[in-house]
Write a protein that holds these residues in place. Structure first.
Motif, short mmCIF file in Angstrom:
data_model
loop_
_atom_site.label_atom_id
_atom_site.label_comp_id
_atom_site.label_asym_id
_atom_site.label_seq_id
_atom_site.Cartn_x
_atom_site.Cartn_y
_atom_site.Cartn_z
N PHE A 109 36.00 50.86 30.21
CA PHE A 109 35.26 49.60 30.35
C PHE A 109 33.93 49.82 31.05
O PHE A 109 32.94 49.18 30.71
CB PHE A 109 36.11 48.57 31.11
CG PHE A 109 37.07 47.83 30.23
CD1 PHE A 109 36.60 46.96 29.24
CD2 PHE A 109 38.44 48.01 30.36
CE1 PHE A 109 37.49 46.28 28.42
CE2 PHE A 109 39.33 47.34 29.54
CZ PHE A 109 38.85 46.47 28.57
N ARG A 120 46.43 43.82 32.65
CA ARG A 120 45.26 43.91 33.53
C ARG A 120 45.56 43.36 34.91
O ARG A 120 45.05 43.85 35.92
CB ARG A 120 44.08 43.16 32.90
CG ARG A 120 43.48 43.88 31.71
CD ARG A 120 42.14 43.30 31.34
NE ARG A 120 42.20 41.86 31.09
CZ ARG A 120 42.73 41.28 30.05
NH1 ARG A 120 43.27 42.03 29.12
NH2 ARG A 120 42.74 39.99 29.90
N ALA A 139 36.96 45.51 33.38
CA ALA A 139 36.94 44.73 32.14
C ALA A 139 36.07 43.49 32.32
O ALA A 139 35.24 43.15 31.45
CB ALA A 139 38.36 44.34 31.74
#
Lengths: 190, 190
Positions: free
Chosen positions: B72, B127, B137
């Motif tokens: 990310f 997550r 992210a």
DNA sequence: GCCGCTATGTTGACATCAGCAACATAGCGG
DNA sequence: CCGCTATGTTGCTGATGTCAACATAGCGGC
């Protein structure tokens, strides 16, 4: 959960172990993610010994592939129905409406069973290694392509078809990953 | 491979085991898929004992999460650069061009390292359970949103922004899953 | 310069898993 | 009634994740 569509699996000892194992795998997948799908645990859920699954699947991956293939068959059914059904009672469907209905069906499928959707498109399974899975996936994509093509008969719109597919596919992934909710995704379709 | 950006990891015995383990995991992921990423094999590649990784990662999932987080961060860098750079020498970028550049960067990122892209978006990693991953992210999505918002300053175009994101995201997934090739996807952007 | 503390790495152990081989059983056809 | 094949079981091996106990290396305080 969606109905299973195995081909005439004659029941010897267990009844229909193949089906039971796929159902067990489905349950494990929903509860604990793909890492939780274990041949041994599926066997336990089905009430058989830890090696019985090998009579129906070449290994763990084959069980996952069968589950994903069932998912693609379910997606195909959903797309077929959305493509065939009239959007409002009595009226004939306009191509654009039909396309929107198709997208909605795609999104609803992804939202209804996120773990299976992720298994189908997560890249864990090599489709080339599992003919049954490849076949089911191809049929689902074929159903999608057919309705899109029927809606846009002009030549040269292949790019537009791909754009429509990518849009819906992207929305479905965003929904499956909980980046956006299903309602917001559907509002993006038309 | 993209440069690692760990925060001042002082090197005691090994040098920088944390980095080495992430690099090893990256290699294993590319070669054998996510199932091949093993703490013990990563430790072997790094030349340490099978339990050394636990001094740097809570477990296997934490290692995968760290790898995804690096992904990310790399995506964010790619998007930042694409959003900042002028599309042609000397000329100022029009918003639409900038958006296309952004999409191209997104697609190229997905195409350049498919396994990592799939790890990032495959849903294997929760997550919420990995703050570092969630942070990385969020920053990547923030970079995307910022450039999109800068390109479309009018209110009420949130739907259009989401459509753009979904289109690019869908194309990226189709590329990562080898449903279409990168060139065809890029041709779909504008 | 020496001592102890903490970060780092190692050794050993245990439970679980995938997969293989050998064996057992059940239904079917001759 | 016999044997064959599909199905299921038991037992094993090697690998893995994870825990606990131990070892070591560099650092700060004296």
């Amino acid at each position: 959960m969606w109905a299973l569509s195995t081909s005439s699996e004659t029941a010897y000892h267990h009844g229909d172990l193949r089906r039971s194992l796929i159902a067990a795998a489905h349950e494990l997948l929903r509860d604990g993610g793909v890492e939780a799908v274990t041949l041994r645990e599926a066997a336990r859920l089905a009430g058989v010994s830890h090696n019985a699954p090998y009579r129906h699947f070449a290994g763990r991956e084959a069980l996952l592939a069968a589950l994903a293939a069932e998912g693609f068959r379910g997606l195909r059914r959903a797309l077929d129905e959305a493509g065939r059904a009239a959007p409002s009672a009595g009226r004939a469907a306009m191509p654009a409406e039909r396309l929107t209905d198709l997208g909605r069906a795609y999104l609803r499928f992804a939202d209804a069973d996120r773990p299976v959707f992720r298994l189908m498109f997560g890249g864990t399974l090599e489709r080339a290694a599992h003919p049954d899975l490849a076949e089911a996936a191809a049929q689902a994509f074929g159903a999608l392509r057919d309705v899109v093509a029927a809606g846009e008969p002009a030549a040269g719109t292949e790019r537009e078809s791909l754009r429509a597919w990518a849009l819906v596919h992207g929305l479905a992934h965003l929904v499956a990953d909980r980046q956006i909710d299903a309602a917001r995704a559907e509002a993006c379709l038309a």
